[in-house]
Scaffold this active site. Sequence first.
Site, PDB file in Angstrom:
ATOM      1  N   ASP A   1      18.210 -80.222  45.257  1.00  0.00           N
ATOM      2  CA  ASP A   1      18.423 -81.308  44.337  1.00  0.00           C
ATOM      3  C   ASP A   1      19.824 -82.139  44.914  1.00  0.00           C
ATOM      4  O   ASP A   1      20.720 -81.594  45.221  1.00  0.00           O
ATOM      5  CB  ASP A   1      18.426 -80.958  42.969  1.00  0.00           C
ATOM      6  CG  ASP A   1      17.179 -80.348  42.181  1.00  0.00           C
ATOM      7  OD1 ASP A   1      16.164 -80.906  42.811  1.00  0.00           O
ATOM      8  OD2 ASP A   1      17.296 -79.812  41.240  1.00  0.00           O
TER       9      ASP A   1
ATOM     10  N   HIS B   1      14.956 -82.402  50.341  1.00  0.00           N
ATOM     11  CA  HIS B   1      14.940 -82.681  48.769  1.00  0.00           C
ATOM     12  C   HIS B   1      13.702 -81.941  47.977  1.00  0.00           C
ATOM     13  O   HIS B   1      13.721 -81.941  46.861  1.00  0.00           O
ATOM     14  CB  HIS B   1      14.647 -84.438  48.533  1.00  0.00           C
ATOM     15  CG  HIS B   1      15.515 -84.814  47.629  1.00  0.00           C
ATOM     16  ND1 HIS B   1      15.650 -84.164  46.353  1.00  0.00           N
ATOM     17  CD2 HIS B   1      16.138 -85.998  47.540  1.00  0.00           C
ATOM     18  CE1 HIS B   1      16.403 -84.899  45.621  1.00  0.00           C
ATOM     19  NE2 HIS B   1      16.839 -86.220  46.102  1.00  0.00           N
TER      20      HIS B   1
END
Length: 429
Positions: free
Chosen positions: A405, A401
């Site tokens: 995204d 992450h």
Amino acid sequence: MGTHVIKMPDIGEGIAEVELAQWHVKVGDLVVEDQVLADVMTDKAMVDIPSPVHGKVISLGGQPGEVMAVGSILISIEVEGAGNLKASDQLVKEPAPIKEAAPAVAAPKVEAAPVVESKPAAACRPAPQAPVARDADERPLASPAVRKHALDLGIQLRLVQGSGPAGRILHEDLDAYLAQGTQNARSGSAPSGYAQRHDEEQIPVIGMRRKIAQRMQEATQRAAHFSYVEEIDVTAVEELRAHLNEKHGATRGKLTLLPFLVRALVVALRDFPQINARYDDEAQVITRHGAVHVGVATQSDVGLMVPVVKHAEARSLWDSAAEISRLATAARTGKAARDELSGSTITLTSLGALGGIVSTPVLNLPEVAIVGVNKIVERPMVIKGQIVVRKMMNLSSSFDHRVVDGMDAALFIQAIRGLLEQPASLFVE
């Protein structure tokens, strides 16, 4: 005679130390040139260390599991001629053999008066007995002290054979019961009934298992993992695969689902270059790769390895299939070269029929994405108002992450889904 010293070689890639994984020889063995002496483990691969000479092993420089510096003495071999030993080399000398003491002179035999022979306490104990089968409500004969002793040991008295009067259970019977359990554990025989087991085994974490543990721990500590799961209707691509195997299997080889997945990754990554990337978190640099080097997680006898299909973007289905098969065989047999186990830009992991419904694969750092394949199952699905049986499969994928995204990850997996559900689109340019 001379001594030839073999030092831990420089494996390359800037590695300063490696782990000694396994010896293939011992002190006193005669070895020949090119015989494998030991296996050492780098961060990426197992490497064989062959002998450059003929001779006799006189010392070993370390124990399996020991991390050794490049240039340290690995093994010393006695050879014909002068050898290569220098005065500065520090050898591990073998301890001098222990001389056997001379036998003592026997004392003259003296006739003694006959006495009553006393047996050691251990000889008086009952022989180990197998567990006894009694009814659950049967109360065997035993003193309160024996009952407390059994309770402390965690032994059910109804399973113990008593050697006292009328089958009374004695303290010695408890010892014999425990001894039988130990004997079973040592002999490998399975304990019968509901007998307690007290055996245990300690397995050192060395070699490939240590590297796997370190990499998995590092990945979960350094990356911000998140997973995304989507189901895919693979009926059409499975029909295409069966058709191609029937038509070309005899001449080009059989196709599994993996080459189709590799092709789907290649096509989908064209629109998601941020996912075909590696993240150097120390330098704070993301490198996006045009080439798609697909790591294929492969189980071997020494643990999980990830051989790499280089330049998957330039391979046909059969080319990918052949390369996957070749690399998997090399990994399972320990023959994969270092460059075949490094350089991946994205990883594909699959347990085949054991794939389960959902998994949470761990990233193969420094990559930022891993695609996990679950098993194919037939399920009733509603299509245009009709209930039909379709072949369904989940993709369980993980992403970093810090780089990827959530929306991009979902769109990427949806793109793969679309390609596999309409397999003709895999080949439309």
